[in-house]
Scaffold this active site. Sequence first.
Site, PDB file in Angstrom:
ATOM      1  N   GLY A 166       0.830  -1.193   0.000  1.00  0.00           N
ATOM      2  CA  GLY A 166       0.000   0.000   0.000  1.00  0.00           C
ATOM      3  C   GLY A 166       0.856   1.229   0.000  1.00  0.00           C
ATOM      4  N   ASN A 167       0.255   2.362  -0.299  1.00  0.00           N
ATOM      5  CA  ASN A 167       0.982   3.616  -0.230  1.00  0.00           C
ATOM      6  C   ASN A 167       0.006   4.770  -0.078  1.00  0.00           C
ATOM      7  OD1 ASN A 167       0.289   4.161  -3.184  1.00  0.00           O
ATOM      8  ND2 ASN A 167       1.616   2.356  -3.381  1.00  0.00           N
TER       9      ASN A 167
ATOM     10  N   SER B 296       9.283   3.391  -2.194  1.00  0.00           N
ATOM     11  CA  SER B 296       8.891   2.104  -2.789  1.00  0.00           C
ATOM     12  C   SER B 296       9.448   0.916  -2.007  1.00  0.00           C
ATOM     13  CB  SER B 296       9.403   2.051  -4.231  1.00  0.00           C
ATOM     14  OG  SER B 296       9.043   0.829  -4.836  1.00  0.00           O
ATOM     15  N   GLY B 297       8.590  -0.050  -1.699  1.00  0.00           N
ATOM     16  CA  GLY B 297       9.036  -1.334  -1.155  1.00  0.00           C
ATOM     17  C   GLY B 297       9.761  -1.278   0.166  1.00  0.00           C
TER      18      GLY B 297
ATOM     19  N   HIS C 266      -4.067  -3.093  -1.464  1.00  0.00           N
ATOM     20  CA  HIS C 266      -4.569  -4.360  -2.002  1.00  0.00           C
ATOM     21  C   HIS C 266      -5.451  -5.017  -0.940  1.00  0.00           C
ATOM     22  CE1 HIS C 266      -1.772  -4.751  -5.594  1.00  0.00           C
ATOM     23  NE2 HIS C 266      -1.339  -3.673  -4.983  1.00  0.00           N
TER      24      HIS C 266
ATOM     25  N   ASP D 110     -23.685   7.176   3.302  1.00  0.00           N
ATOM     26  CA  ASP D 110     -23.091   8.155   4.221  1.00  0.00           C
ATOM     27  C   ASP D 110     -21.765   8.699   3.686  1.00  0.00           C
ATOM     28  OD1 ASP D 110     -25.093   8.084   6.147  1.00  0.00           O
ATOM     29  OD2 ASP D 110     -24.121   6.535   7.351  1.00  0.00           O
TER      30      ASP D 110
ATOM     31  N   HIS E 185      -6.832  -5.047 -10.547  1.00  0.00           N
ATOM     32  CA  HIS E 185      -5.740  -4.505  -9.771  1.00  0.00           C
ATOM     33  C   HIS E 185      -6.199  -4.260  -8.326  1.00  0.00           C
ATOM     34  CE1 HIS E 185      -2.109  -1.520  -9.782  1.00  0.00           C
ATOM     35  NE2 HIS E 185      -2.309  -2.028  -8.598  1.00  0.00           N
TER      36      HIS E 185
ATOM     37  N   TYR F  59     -25.368  16.110  10.458  1.00  0.00           N
ATOM     38  CA  TYR F  59     -24.690  15.048  11.207  1.00  0.00           C
ATOM     39  C   TYR F  59     -23.428  15.619  11.849  1.00  0.00           C
ATOM     40  CZ  TYR F  59     -22.223  10.656  12.121  1.00  0.00           C
ATOM     41  OH  TYR F  59     -21.541   9.619  12.711  1.00  0.00           O
TER      42      TYR F  59
END
Lengths: 231, 231, 231, 231
Positions: free
Chosen positions: B27-28, B44-45, B96, B119, B170, B228
């Site tokens: 994720g990022n 990255s990574g 993901h 909502d 994806h 709300y």
Amino acid sequence: MLETLKERVFQANLELVKQGLVIYTWGNVSGIDPASRLVVIKPSGVDYETMKASDMVVVDLAGNVIEGSLRPSSDTPTHLEMYRNYPEIGGVVHTHAVWATSWAQSGRAIPVYGTTHCDYFYGDIPCTRELFETEIKDNYELNTGKVIVETINALGYNAMAIPAINVSHHGPFTWGKDPMDAVHNAKVMDTLAEMAYLTEKINGNAEKVTQHLLDKHYLRKHGAKAYYGQK
Amino acid sequence: MLETLKERVFQANLELVKQGLVIYTWGNVSGIDPASRLVVIKPSGVDYETMKASDMVVVDLAGNVIEGSLRPSSDTPTHLEMYRNYPEIGGVVHTHAVWATSWAQSGRAIPVYGTTHCDYFYGDIPCTRELFETEIKDNYELNTGKVIVETINALGYNAMAIPAINVSHHGPFTWGKDPMDAVHNAKVMDTLAEMAYLTEKINGNAEKVTQHLLDKHYLRKHGAKAYYGQK
Amino acid sequence: MLETLKERVFQANLELVKQGLVIYTWGNVSGIDPASRLVVIKPSGVDYETMKASDMVVVDLAGNVIEGSLRPSSDTPTHLEMYRNYPEIGGVVHTHAVWATSWAQSGRAIPVYGTTHCDYFYGDIPCTRELFETEIKDNYELNTGKVIVETINALGYNAMAIPAINVSHHGPFTWGKDPMDAVHNAKVMDTLAEMAYLTEKINGNAEKVTQHLLDKHYLRKHGAKAYYGQK
Amino acid sequence: MLETLKERVFQANLELVKQGLVIYTWGNVSGIDPASRLVVIKPSGVDYETMKASDMVVVDLAGNVIEGSLRPSSDTPTHLEMYRNYPEIGGVVHTHAVWATSWAQSGRAIPVYGTTHCDYFYGDIPCTRELFETEIKDNYELNTGKVIVETINALGYNAMAIPAINVSHHGPFTWGKDPMDAVHNAKVMDTLAEMAYLTEKINGNAEKVTQHLLDKHYLRKHGAKAYYGQK
């Protein structure tokens, strides 16, 4: 001997529990020493909570116990068959993780439905055929290894390109460049098994990724032209 | 530079793990500085466990690295395409996560089956078309951003009215007024994906909410007449 | 009296919560003292968080309270029927764990789809018939035990070979050589129930394991020729 | 005023999070003071992590804020309609818990498939009809309460016999003798919703329990002849 590898195999076994892939004694990890070609593996049926690094058992590729007072995992002959056939493998994992095992029990390969799969495995994750009666009765654990090798070789891919497989009616084996990498692949496989399940339930006609997308994602992380991660 | 934004982007990345949306490096999160229009993004990574706020990378909207010794996320061109097209966006997230990704893999939009969905999102959460071979081979990550923009524009809604989308085969991208808000929307999208899945399994003829109910719930939380929460 | 057994039954009850098999007061564990044939069981409807080892109730096999100021579990007559019929049983567990209970509610046996199942249970895990109206109205809990015994005897296997059963529209009972072993079997049964569910959804024509595979896995862990675990 | 009730309502709101029934601000609990007939309720849209007991808002049964600087939950008119119609209710809960909400989105009642359900609810857990356009546009939250009351009265049972209901396309409301009891029922309802889902997937022709079994389990825990739990 091989104290560093014992510690790494021990930690990799604990990681199986931490990642939710194993309850009780339902898994095992091994690692191989590249110099001596000796294998370090978890003892059979020992609780993860009381297990120590020094409990790890050292065996040679013929299955002889070289060091250790405990019996090695009953799945040791399966692990050794993998190491003998694929010298590039540094660690092997076996679990009964829920999602992957359910695919094994169904007898189906896990289809490559998305890029998460492509990032790790260069195609469907296969499921072996069932073992024959004679293969079960004698040398069962060795024959489990042989049917894995048979499947990989029949499909004609490099074992490191898809470092995961299901054994029919049994469960998943994964491997990697070292023991922790094999655990990582076990976690990924289980997550992919879950998502493939859900994908088919959401869309009964779900389609696999195109070869273009598979190439793109797999090759941006693996091989000469990879550009994912840090240099 | 942009130390406050780096800290916020860093915390938002950790929140992805805390919310169970991300394992390993899957994720990022990025955020944009409204004054300079510079973007801060995860490298990255890099493991979440060892990552520091100072590892965040600063890039401009053309993708040039302005500050940082690590490579930015390989998905950076997708994030930048979002910021270029929708100036009201303050943060972008990609994961993901299991439920949302399974819908992406199925190629279907997530239908608006209940008020929980209303909502947050003013209609179905779309799924893009698949990318063409040429779009995958060259500038893949940029083209991923372009197909998101194409989908939003073709459906003709304001990007902030449905701050979430799936990219076919994806996974999900979400956005918000800032990085943490984008993470919030990622968690909501995943929960809605789970409930939409279950809803269809409980009732094969499940119906979407009426426009009246969608209007009521969305507009009591968003826009001029919202009532709300606290003033 | 029986302080050691009380402690073990108490700890086994807590383990039900730790293993995620029980919420609130939805479960109970008992154990039998082999010498006196007295049974120690959890009190009825007492919170796990405030329960103490000394709250455990001692009853004889006829159901008379021998020691304890609290009422024994309302399921006590079911437990006692098991101990009376199968002297080899050392502990009994009842839960409403989600996966096993869902199979009970469906009225179906849990098929033996893989080796994980074979490692513990020597065949399908049965589901009893529904109780008749008269069996429900009077001595309901005793009749619940009787229908379990009826099912085991009708199928003609040794109770310890498949130490788990579902009562139709109710939920699972498991047993073992001692209270903690019965809890272990409850966890295993629930995991098998989950995997059997998933297996059938992945493959609508999923097949059970062959007798050869069942024999191999069950007998390598149980009986005279077992070679799993340590000596 | 009503400091003890505020603390209890506050703790019951936190319990929703602890039980996994609520993420973010997706739920609310209220409680009523039997003497003054004043209601204490969670403020609208306030984070559970920063909320304090003193943030609870006191309103009368007509909806006037009697004490508190924050706005009461936007669902307050629904809660009040419940208290006005059923004086035996001591606490009300609303959540968007995943399993129960998925049934609400499907528009179906949750069938009584097993004894776990019978132990708490004396029949199926109903789902209301959809609200009409006019009911949505004006006094939506009040009309949500009215359709709950309409459903209970049309089915003709005592509100405390089945202290849970789903509002179509929206989600669950539960109640009880006090706020924590209402939370308890919310957790039970969600678990039953999960098991009913699984039951139908395991057996497409699953049957509900007989009236005999429903009577036995419900009445052994509730009413004059109850014998479950301690005296």
